[in-house]
Design an enzyme around this catalytic site. Structure first.
Site, PDB file in Angstrom:
ATOM      1  N   HIS A  61      54.350  66.938  73.931  1.00  0.00           N
ATOM      2  CA  HIS A  61      53.049  67.581  73.752  1.00  0.00           C
ATOM      3  C   HIS A  61      52.838  68.087  72.325  1.00  0.00           C
ATOM      4  O   HIS A  61      53.772  68.508  71.660  1.00  0.00           O
ATOM      5  CB  HIS A  61      52.909  68.774  74.699  1.00  0.00           C
ATOM      6  CG  HIS A  61      53.108  68.416  76.133  1.00  0.00           C
ATOM      7  ND1 HIS A  61      53.734  69.241  77.024  1.00  0.00           N
ATOM      8  CD2 HIS A  61      52.767  67.307  76.838  1.00  0.00           C
ATOM      9  CE1 HIS A  61      53.770  68.675  78.215  1.00  0.00           C
ATOM     10  NE2 HIS A  61      53.198  67.497  78.124  1.00  0.00           N
ATOM     11  N   TYR A 130      57.888  80.583  75.645  1.00  0.00           N
ATOM     12  CA  TYR A 130      57.660  80.165  74.269  1.00  0.00           C
ATOM     13  C   TYR A 130      56.480  80.868  73.656  1.00  0.00           C
ATOM     14  O   TYR A 130      55.490  81.165  74.314  1.00  0.00           O
ATOM     15  CB  TYR A 130      57.560  78.646  74.132  1.00  0.00           C
ATOM     16  CG  TYR A 130      56.611  77.939  75.058  1.00  0.00           C
ATOM     17  CD1 TYR A 130      55.411  77.434  74.591  1.00  0.00           C
ATOM     18  CD2 TYR A 130      56.933  77.747  76.396  1.00  0.00           C
ATOM     19  CE1 TYR A 130      54.546  76.766  75.424  1.00  0.00           C
ATOM     20  CE2 TYR A 130      56.062  77.073  77.242  1.00  0.00           C
ATOM     21  CZ  TYR A 130      54.876  76.587  76.750  1.00  0.00           C
ATOM     22  OH  TYR A 130      54.005  75.933  77.604  1.00  0.00           O
TER      23      TYR A 130
END
Length: 190
Positions: A61, A130
């Protein structure tokens, strides 16, 4: 903390200092000044968390117009984490780097903006947290085929679950310059 450079500029493997005893442990996963001194001076604006089961592959991604730097932390479990350099002016454009990350260490990876990201789950379950330097924009999300033979990522397992979206991403050779990560001309970083 221990910071290791990788063959890709802007991709770092980090082992934060962990203080453990009979009760468990305490771990500082981010401290702005210390991380900036180690080359990670991004202004992180959003935190995300994912939970995945063994055999799941997520990736590869990236965001096109608003590329994100990421600081990924494995909170529980183990993954094989991969970054692919998609920065057109980079000397390592099209190269990949992978590393096992786990809750026993090394635990973190930092990826500069313009690096595609993905991972496969090696433990029964994994929790990944994250930080990102730009807000997630679903209209701007993009990806790279996880098993593009021209890149040749050496995944340690054959994934058992891949989303239809991730399985349909294009190969690197099919990504025109406007489909690679880039800041919009004349637009300030957001």
């Amino acid at each position: 903390m221990k910071v290791e450079k990788t063959p890709i500029d802007g991709l770092l493997v980090i082992e934060p200092k962990c203080f453990g005893d009979a009760r468990g442990f305490v771990l500082e996963t981010f401290q702005r000044e210390r991380y900036a001194q180690a080359g990670m001076a991004d202004d992180f604006v959003q935190d995300n968390q994912s939970r995945s089961a063994k055999g799941i592959l997520r990736g590869m991604h990236f965001q096109r117009k608003w590329p994100q730097a990421q600081l990924l932390t494995v909170m529980r479990g183990k993954i094989f984490d991969v970054g692919v350099d998609l920065r057109p002016r980079s000397a390592t454009f099209g190269r990949w780097f992978g590393v096992e990350l786990s809750d026993t260490g090394p635990r973190q990876i930092y990826m500069a903006a313009g690096i595609a990201h993905g991972f496969c789950v090696l433990s029964e379950m994994v929790d990944v947290q994250y930080k990102v330097s730009r807000y997630y924009d679903p209209a701007d999300e993009a990806g790279l085929l996880w098993n593009d033979p021209d890149i040749g990522i050496e995944w340690p397992i054959t994934p058992s679950v891949i989303s239809p979206r991730d399985a349909a991403y294009p190969k690197l050779r099919d990504l025109t310059p406007d489909r690679l990560p880039h800041d919009p001309p004349g637009e300030p970083a957001r």
